[in-house]
Design a protein around this motif. Structure first.
Motif, PDB file in Angstrom:
ATOM      1  N   LEU A  54      67.622  -0.820  70.987  1.00  0.00           N
ATOM      2  CA  LEU A  54      66.904  -0.699  69.710  1.00  0.00           C
ATOM      3  C   LEU A  54      67.864  -0.279  68.600  1.00  0.00           C
ATOM      4  O   LEU A  54      67.827  -0.827  67.486  1.00  0.00           O
ATOM      5  CB  LEU A  54      65.779   0.335  69.857  1.00  0.00           C
ATOM      6  N   LEU A  55      68.733   0.674  68.907  1.00  0.00           N
ATOM      7  CA  LEU A  55      69.724   1.146  67.939  1.00  0.00           C
ATOM      8  C   LEU A  55      70.665   0.022  67.523  1.00  0.00           C
ATOM      9  O   LEU A  55      70.819  -0.274  66.327  1.00  0.00           O
ATOM     10  CB  LEU A  55      70.517   2.303  68.560  1.00  0.00           C
ATOM     11  N   VAL A  56      71.286  -0.628  68.517  1.00  0.00           N
ATOM     12  CA  VAL A  56      72.292  -1.653  68.240  1.00  0.00           C
ATOM     13  C   VAL A  56      71.671  -2.890  67.592  1.00  0.00           C
ATOM     14  O   VAL A  56      72.213  -3.428  66.623  1.00  0.00           O
ATOM     15  CB  VAL A  56      73.043  -2.029  69.537  1.00  0.00           C
ATOM     16  N   ASN A  57      70.524  -3.327  68.098  1.00  0.00           N
ATOM     17  CA  ASN A  57      69.894  -4.540  67.571  1.00  0.00           C
ATOM     18  C   ASN A  57      69.461  -4.391  66.122  1.00  0.00           C
ATOM     19  O   ASN A  57      69.414  -5.371  65.375  1.00  0.00           O
ATOM     20  CB  ASN A  57      68.690  -4.933  68.426  1.00  0.00           C
ATOM     21  N   ASN A  58      69.134  -3.160  65.719  1.00  0.00           N
ATOM     22  CA  ASN A  58      68.746  -2.937  64.329  1.00  0.00           C
ATOM     23  C   ASN A  58      69.945  -2.650  63.429  1.00  0.00           C
ATOM     24  O   ASN A  58      69.959  -3.054  62.266  1.00  0.00           O
ATOM     25  CB  ASN A  58      67.742  -1.774  64.246  1.00  0.00           C
ATOM     26  N   LEU A  59      70.930  -1.950  63.984  1.00  0.00           N
ATOM     27  CA  LEU A  59      72.098  -1.601  63.167  1.00  0.00           C
ATOM     28  C   LEU A  59      73.047  -2.780  62.972  1.00  0.00           C
ATOM     29  O   LEU A  59      73.662  -2.914  61.906  1.00  0.00           O
ATOM     30  CB  LEU A  59      72.861  -0.437  63.799  1.00  0.00           C
ATOM     31  N   SER A  60      73.190  -3.615  64.001  1.00  0.00           N
ATOM     32  CA  SER A  60      74.177  -4.702  63.918  1.00  0.00           C
ATOM     33  C   SER A  60      73.975  -5.601  62.701  1.00  0.00           C
ATOM     34  O   SER A  60      74.924  -5.859  61.948  1.00  0.00           O
ATOM     35  CB  SER A  60      74.171  -5.532  65.202  1.00  0.00           C
ATOM     36  N   PRO A  61      72.755  -6.121  62.453  1.00  0.00           N
ATOM     37  CA  PRO A  61      72.578  -6.950  61.254  1.00  0.00           C
ATOM     38  C   PRO A  61      72.857  -6.183  59.962  1.00  0.00           C
ATOM     39  O   PRO A  61      73.410  -6.747  59.012  1.00  0.00           O
ATOM     40  CB  PRO A  61      71.097  -7.367  61.327  1.00  0.00           C
ATOM     41  N   ALA A  62      72.499  -4.885  59.945  1.00  0.00           N
ATOM     42  CA  ALA A  62      72.735  -4.082  58.743  1.00  0.00           C
ATOM     43  C   ALA A  62      74.228  -3.891  58.492  1.00  0.00           C
ATOM     44  O   ALA A  62      74.704  -4.023  57.361  1.00  0.00           O
ATOM     45  CB  ALA A  62      72.042  -2.722  58.875  1.00  0.00           C
ATOM     46  N   THR A  63      74.980  -3.595  59.555  1.00  0.00           N
ATOM     47  CA  THR A  63      76.424  -3.398  59.392  1.00  0.00           C
ATOM     48  C   THR A  63      77.116  -4.706  59.010  1.00  0.00           C
ATOM     49  O   THR A  63      78.042  -4.711  58.198  1.00  0.00           O
ATOM     50  CB  THR A  63      77.045  -2.828  60.676  1.00  0.00           C
ATOM     51  N   GLN A  64      76.656  -5.818  59.578  1.00  0.00           N
ATOM     52  CA  GLN A  64      77.232  -7.120  59.229  1.00  0.00           C
ATOM     53  C   GLN A  64      76.949  -7.463  57.772  1.00  0.00           C
ATOM     54  O   GLN A  64      77.809  -8.010  57.074  1.00  0.00           O
ATOM     55  CB  GLN A  64      76.691  -8.197  60.169  1.00  0.00           C
ATOM     56  N   ALA A  65      75.751  -7.107  57.306  1.00  0.00           N
ATOM     57  CA  ALA A  65      75.412  -7.338  55.895  1.00  0.00           C
ATOM     58  C   ALA A  65      76.284  -6.480  54.989  1.00  0.00           C
ATOM     59  O   ALA A  65      76.727  -6.933  53.921  1.00  0.00           O
ATOM     60  CB  ALA A  65      73.933  -7.016  55.664  1.00  0.00           C
ATOM     61  N   MET A  66      76.565  -5.235  55.428  1.00  0.00           N
ATOM     62  CA  MET A  66      77.436  -4.363  54.636  1.00  0.00           C
ATOM     63  C   MET A  66      78.832  -4.954  54.526  1.00  0.00           C
ATOM     64  O   MET A  66      79.434  -4.956  53.443  1.00  0.00           O
ATOM     65  CB  MET A  66      77.497  -2.970  55.271  1.00  0.00           C
ATOM     66  N   VAL A  67      79.363  -5.467  55.639  1.00  0.00           N
ATOM     67  CA  VAL A  67      80.700  -6.080  55.624  1.00  0.00           C
ATOM     68  C   VAL A  67      80.739  -7.252  54.647  1.00  0.00           C
ATOM     69  O   VAL A  67      81.666  -7.393  53.841  1.00  0.00           O
ATOM     70  CB  VAL A  67      81.092  -6.552  57.046  1.00  0.00           C
TER      71      VAL A  67
END
Length: 417
Positions: A54-67
């Motif tokens: 749940l942590l990774v699946n939600n954070l991954s798109p957010a971190t990729q968007a930040m990059v």
């Protein structure tokens, strides 16, 4: 290799109950009690993995968007720890490292050179990674296996040394964490914390989760902190309002549920720890044994997750300005809570100190990941890793966290020149 692969393919959720049941019987438990304890631990691991998912699946798109939104352009791609693990498992030294690891741990336990019984077989990939790095550097299998063996010995000793910290801070008696990319930084974190003790101003700040909750009431509760931090990351990712709310609630859920999953795991682990203690005391009075587990069992602490979330934008900023860094943090940004554990523990959960220490650690992790990228890329090509389009060089933030393997790698490299 087929036997090892079969066991690994079961995953920790299935593998751990089998191992714990066998250990319980060996330590004199009735098979019903051993099986119940093993199954409870498996359920705990299943719960922890679900929450980490749940942590990774939600954070991954957010971190990729930040990059993407921040316009960072660096030439080494962070492909993430799962790729580093799969590349390691694709090398030729896998069976030998498993045999060496089990042999070393057994001998060290028998000779009282370690107290840690490492049952975290899945994370043997850390030791394989070390051996593979050195093997591809030197083109010598034997030197690679020696590097793996040295890593195993050092990590077991670090796990022993840090077990009292784990018991005191995480309330986990009889547990150690022989987890290479985390425990490698324990001495660094302890050292930095001692320096912070001597800096006026900083040494007076006490901003742990208990203090936050006392000062801010409901806003200091872990679930609300997760809500706020999740919303902050969503904002930095330039999410729409709906996406920000979803991310915030999911981070709140992670902060709330994870400690409960750990308690389930500990419910199964405590009977094994007690049986192991009784078994050892009868045969070897005064001897103590720790059960070596994956560091996943401790990332549920509110201070660990909070520090990890705060470090996501800080890590991107560091990557953009740090001289010598070429790694674009990407996939492994979502697992930063793992990498900050030994920034949090020595500071006793003080968020300010944890962030300061984590910032220093991340600088080194980025530079290490950059330095080993050449060899890591050769490894990936040799096992036919499918490179992302437009990427010619790979590494990962997690690979950069393998401090002990990196030190061994550099020593070997020094002798080669």
């Amino acid at each position: 290799m087929q036997i090892i692969q079969f066991i690994l393919d079961l995953g920790p959720t299935v593998m751990m109950p089998v191992i714990i049941t066998i250990l319980g019987v060996l330590f004199g438990q009735k098979i019903s009690k051993a099986f119940r304890a093993g199954l409870t631990i498996g359920i705990g691991f299943a719960g922890i993995n679900l929450v980490i998912g749940l942590l990774v699946n939600n954070l991954s798109p957010a971190t990729q968007a930040m990059v993407t939104n921040w316009g960072l352009k660096l030439d080494i791609m962070d492909v993430g720890w799962p790729i580093a693990a799969s590349i390691s498992f694709g090398t030729t030294i896998v069976p030998a490292v498993f045999l060496i690891g089990i042999f070393i741990n057994t001998v060290m336990l028998g000779l009282n050179w370690t107290k840690t019984m490492n049952v975290d077989l899945w994370n043997y990939w850390h030791f394989i990674f070390t051996g593979a790095l050195v093997m591809y550097l030197t083109n010598n299998v034997v030197i690679g296996l020696i590097a793996s063996a040295l890593t195993i010995i050092i990590i077991l000793k670090l796990a022993d040394f840090t077990a009292p910290y784990v018991e005191k801070f995480f309330q986990m008696p009889g547990v150690s964490l022989p987890h290479t990319e985390t425990v490698s930084w324990a001495l660094v974190g302890i050292g930095i914390n001692k320096i912070l003790d001597k800096i006026p101003g900083i040494n007076k700040i006490n901003f742990d989760t208990d203090t936050i909750q006392k000062k801010f009431g409901i806003f200091g509760e872990p679930m609300i902190m997760g809500l706020i931090l999740g919303a902050g990351i969503g904002g930095l990712a330039k999410y729409q309002v709906k996406e920000i709310i979803v991310l915030a609630v999911n981070m709140s859920a992670v902060m709330f549920i994870m400690p409960r999953m750990v308690r389930i795991l500990m419910e199964g682990l405590l009977p094994l720890s007690e049986s192991a203690r009784e078994f050892i005391n009868k045969r070897f009075p005064g001897k103590e044994v720790y059960i070596g587990l994956d560091a996943a069992v401790v990332i549920g602490h509110p201070a660990v997750i909070s520090t990890g979330l705060i470090m996501i934008p800080i890590t991107l900023l560091i990557a953009a300005i740090l001289p010598g860094n070429r790694l674009l943090p990407f996939t492994d940004l979502a697992v930063l809570p793992f990498l900050v554990i030994w920034a949090v523990v020595p500071s006793k959960g003080n968020i300010i100190r944890s962030v300061i220490t984590s910032t220093i650690m991340v600088c080194f992790m980025l530079l290490i990941a950059t330095d080993i990228a050449g060899v890591a890329t050769i490894m990936a090509k040799d096992v036919n890793f499918a490179f992302p389009e437009g990427t010619s060089t790979i590494s990962s933030l997690d690979a950069g966290a393998h401090l002990i393997p990196y030190i061994i790698f550099k020593i070997v490299q020094l002798f080669m020149t």
